[in-house]
Write an enzyme that holds these catalytic residues in place. Structure first.
Site, PDB file in Angstrom:
ATOM      1  CB  CYS A   1      40.754 -28.376  12.099  1.00 12.73           C
ATOM      2  SG  CYS A   1      40.591 -26.847  11.870  1.00 12.73           S
TER       3      CYS A   1
ATOM      4  CB  CYS B   1      42.640 -23.236  10.882  1.00  8.75           C
ATOM      5  SG  CYS B   1      43.893 -24.672  12.280  1.00  8.75           S
TER       6      CYS B   1
END
Ligand SMILES: [Zn+2]
Ligand SMILES: [Zn+2]
Lengths: 489, 409
Positions: free
Chosen positions: B315, B317
């Protein structure tokens, strides 16, 4: 400056006193406290108080970006709970692998930015008093799953595993507001003394040079009862370089320390006494405290209060405060404002007078909350019980305290007029003695920690959590509560 | 050439960038008063002018350029007077990107069980003092004008799609058309705010088509498909979306209201929808749930207590991206587990991750459409979610209808 300049160094720590009255004993001083790999801290200064390893409401990216906080106080009791079904598990924090960006387990587990100096103690401040009491080889701590025993050995191995920058060894404290009787006080001193011997002998057995600096607790009992313990610190552990600083639970002992143990003067002093207001902080600075842990900041943010004091106080402190900074509350809980001209220490942003104010939370503040947002937004967030409100208050309140300390250091370094003492006197005259109470609803009490008495918060929470008028607050948490005013005709 | 692919209206322009050669999926650029946004898009819901503990700065860093505020909530707090005094919701929340607001009607009907709908508007008892209140199309427009949202929604007559009362369904559909006319007439800022119509008609495809024709005749700059997400079967949902998108013009944005599960988003994109919103990703974050490409993981489970991996491997993020990268926090599952339901920070971190996941899913879909490999993207997405290939039949059927066979190997 020459005669007064003195350093206290250990393997990983360096403390320089840049200005201060070493010879006279107790007085305010300016210094710099630096740990290898961390952002140095100009003193006097403060460190943030964490809850379960987090500065409440602030994610680590924002700690980095928006908080001028060089240190963080962490309590081991926040990490060692034993969930009933997994009572045998090793607390996960002891197994956290380090990385290049988080070189200690404590930083790694909490994702605390690497620049932040960590202080590890056994208990939160303020700590919940335990009904069980301490034994000769353990203290009682309060975790999210209840009270549990923490032995001196466990605590030592925790410190070795987590390698905080500063560790406070166990002290036999009661955490009660009642002063212990002399028999109990004597036992406190004796136990703490024994534990300190065990602490240093155990640490010296570990081979590698210690990355953790020990700040020995000075107990909140009279000097005459703990003189033996303190003499041992000065005679046995100071010369060896094992003792790096002092953790002060009662700063009023500093004059006695200076008088009887001048050798301890060059050590940095960390106050864990939970001073309730900046007035108390100034007094402790004058007694020679270098670094403060200040739990009241978190509690005031939760109460919807934006700190509004500065040091030195504004020149025109004799004029009345502008109407917008009124901290009075219309709920009648604290009665009417008197006509005195004292400035408020904080502004209650839940007050309706801020509903449309585009002003910064406190005049002239340049923190993220004050430059990107305004009072009207924080007021709305508090009314809507949106978590961002408390986050913005945390950013602002840490910024205000940070510039308060910067002002203190500047005044101390200033050789001309006005002196620090003058400015401190004016501060006492300019500001109200206490924080306003704050009418906003607090964050949902999420956990055990709210059993503790919040610093700077006389009585905890109003009606508690959940519902606003008219609706049960039990359905979803999407704050779909229905408030007092309605749209429509 | 460009004019064939671009639609402009006073406060919006819509440019069709690419089309999937197999499905009805489209990639486009929607330019609104507060900047352009890439479609397809997921819009996080900042109900009360705040996205659950995230700063506008953090939200913007996820790539979000358009989020929702709820008119009903802002009408209560801070209220219209404050919105007018402050200068609208952008100024209130320090958000210089785009805002979409609902009409307020849906929330009244769903939150206040006692709401009663008449031709005049939505009648309900004030939750405060029990006095009768009325939300009319005119009042909804007035509130949304005070909010200053870039996209406003018409007040519509919403009833649950599963209602068996055909006559009532028809009445609601026709009334929604009449209310659109009243909204258009009452809208004070057509040059700075866009008003979208909402297609109603329950699960009756003919009624939906009829509603489409009526709404399209009013020529709003964007079109929403409403009344779904109310508990109807997923294949009914897909049939309604497909029936509507078939009739909608190419050069206007199409917004399916109130959906947010990743499967629903991907299938709806394949059916030709562009915009979505849902509180689920941010709400579920506060229950300790992380949305990942392999499904939803509950970080409160003991198995994560000593898991020092990121919330989701790979991911991008700020919580999960590799620690060496700029802005990476190095959040572990263990830390989220440690503080889930105990410190708000854990909820903020999961909210950040979940919003990123949803936006990134749409970014990925968009890239795939532009590179004309969307069917492969859809297969890969479902393959990650259902490694045993036990796909839900509604998704298999809906995708088959637009040329993707999930079961083909
Ligand atoms: Zn500020
Ligand atoms: Zn992530």
């Amino acid at each position: 400056m020459t005669a007064d300049t003195q350093n206290s160094d250990s393997a990983a720590m360096r403390f320089e006193i840049l200005k201060g009255a070493l010879k006279d004993g107790v007085a305010a001083r300016v210094g710099r406290l630096a740990f290898a790999g961390r952002q140095p801290m100009e003193t006097p200064n403060f460190i943030a108080t964490t809850s379960r390893g987090a500065i409440p409401h602030i994610t680590p990216d924002n700690v980095n970006k928006h908080l001028q906080t060089a240190g963080a106080y962490m309590a081991l009791e926040d990490f060692i709970e034993r969930p009933q079904q997994y009572a045998k598990r090793t607390p996960p924090i002891y197994e956290a692998p380090t990385t290049t960006k988080h070189t200690t387990r404590l930083h790694r587990f909490t994702a605390m930015p690497q620049s932040v100096t960590t202080v590890l103690a056994a208990r939160r401040i303020p700590a919940v008093p335990s009904p069980m009491g301490n034994t000769n080889a353990s203290i009682s701590v309060f975790t999210s799953t209840g009270f549990q025993v923490l032995t001196t050995k466990e605590y030592l191995s925790a410190v070795e595993a987590l390698t905080p920058d500063i560790a406070i060894p166990l002290a036999d404290l009661t955490h009660s507001t009642i002063t212990p009787n002399s028999k109990r006080a004597l036992r406190m001193a004796e136990r703490t003394d024994e534990w300190m011997v065990e602490w240093f002998s155990s640490l010296s057995e570990s081979t590698s040079p210690p990355r953790t600096s020990t700040f020995a607790p000075v107990l909140p009992i009279s000097y005459s009862i703990q003189w033996e313990y303190i003499s041992r610190l000065a005679e046995d552990y100071l010369p060896t370089g094992q003792l790096s600083g002092l953790a002060i639970y009662d700063p009023d002992l500093l004059p006695d320390l200076a008088e009887h143990c001048p050798d301890l003067l060059p050590l940095p002093r960390l106050s864990l006494s939970n001073p309730p207001t900046p007035h108390h902080i100034l007094r402790q600075i004058a007694l020679g405290v270098d670094v403060f842990a200040l739990p009241f900041i978190n509690a005031l943010s939760d109460a919807g209060l934006a700190l509004s004091f500065s040091f030195p106080p504004p020149a025109s402190s004799l004029s009345p405060p502008p109407p917008s900074s009124s901290s009075s509350s219309e709920t009648g809980t604290e009665g009417e404002r008197t006509t005195n001209k004292l400035l408020p220490l904080a502004i209650d942003l839940s007050h309706p007078s801020h509903a449309t104010s585009l002003a910064p939370l406190s005049p002239g503040c340049t923190c993220y909350a004050c430059t990107a947002h305004h009072r009207a937004f924080v007021h709305h967030l508090l009314a809507a019980r949106e978590m961002l409100g408390w986050m913005l208050l945390q950013v602002h309140n840490h910024a205000v305290v940070s510039s308060f300390f910067a002002g203190v250091r500047a005044a101390l370094l200033n050789d001309g007029e006005p002196t620090f003492d003058d400015a401190a006197r004016r501060f006492a005259l300019a500001y109200e003695p206490d924080f306003p109470e704050g009418a906003a609803e607090r964050p949902r009490a999420r956990g055990y920690q709210y059993k503790s008495v919040g610093g700077g918060e006389p009585k905890r929470n109003k009606p508690a959590w959940g519902k606003l008028e008219g609706e049960e607050g039990t359905k979803s948490d999407e704050s779909e509560q229905v408030g007092e005013k309605s749209v429509g005709a | 050439m460009a004019s064939n692919k671009t639609f402009t209206s006073p406060a919006l322009s819509f440019e069709l960038v690419a089309r999937c050669s197999v499905t009805r999926a489209r990639a486009s650029i929607l330019t609104l008063p507060h900047g352009s946004v890439n479609l397809p898009i997921f819009m996080p819901v900042a109900t009360q002018a705040s996205l659950k503990g995230l700063t506008p700065e953090q939200l913007e860093a996820t790539g979000c350029r358009l989020c929702l505020n709820n008119t009903y909530h802002l009408g209560l707090k801070p209220g219209q007077e404050v919105l007018d005094a402050v200068g609208g919701a952008h100024k209130l929340q320090g958000w210089n990107r785009n805002i979409l607001t609902d009409s307020g009607g849906f929330q009244m009907v769903s939150l206040l069980k006692l709401a009663n709908i008449t031709e005049e508007g939505v009648r309900f008892l004030s939750p405060h003092d029990g006095s009768p209140m009325l939300l009319t199309p005119e009042h909804s427009m007035s509130l949304q004008n005070s909010i200053g949202s870039d996209i406003m929604m018409q007040l519509d007559d919403v009833i649950v799609t599963t209602s068996p009362d055909k006559a009532r369904m028809r009445e609601a559909m026709e009334r929604s058309v009449r209310w659109l006319d009243r909204c258009i007439a009452a809208h004070k800022n057509p040059h700075t705010q866009n008003l979208f119509c909402i297609i109603q008609g329950g699960l009756d495809l003919d009624m939906r088509r009829e509603c489409c024709r009526e709404m399209l005749a009013r020529d709003t700059p964007g079109i929403a498909i409403g009344g779904l997400s109310g508990g109807e079967a997923k294949d009914d949902f897909c049939r309604v979306v497909a029936a509507c998108t078939e009739l909608l013009p190419d050069l206007k944005p199409r917004y399916v209201m109130g959906i947010g599960y990743p499967e629903d988003l991907i299938v709806s994109v394949a059916l030709g929808a562009d915009m979505f919103d849902c509180v689920w990703p941010t709400r579920t974050a506060r229950f300790g749930n992380a949305i990942t490409k392999h499904g939803v993981l509950n970080m409160k489970r003991e198995m994560y207590a000593a898991d020092f991996g990121p919330i989701e491997d790979g991911c991008g993020c700020p919580c999960c991206r590799p620690i060496e990268e700029e802005g990476a926090m190095g959040i572990t599952r263990a830390f989220v587990h440690h503080n889930a339901a105990k410190e708000t920070v854990a909820a903020h971190l999961l909210t950040l991750h979940n919003v990123w996941y949803q936006l990134d899913l749409m970014r990925g879909a968009r890239e795939a459409i532009i590179e004309d490999r969307f069917p492969g993207f859809v297969r890969g997405f479902f393959g990650n979610l259902y490694p045993d290939r036990n796909y839900p039949s509604w998704a298999v059927d809906a995708l088959k209808g637009v040329g993707i066979d999930l079961l083909e190997s």
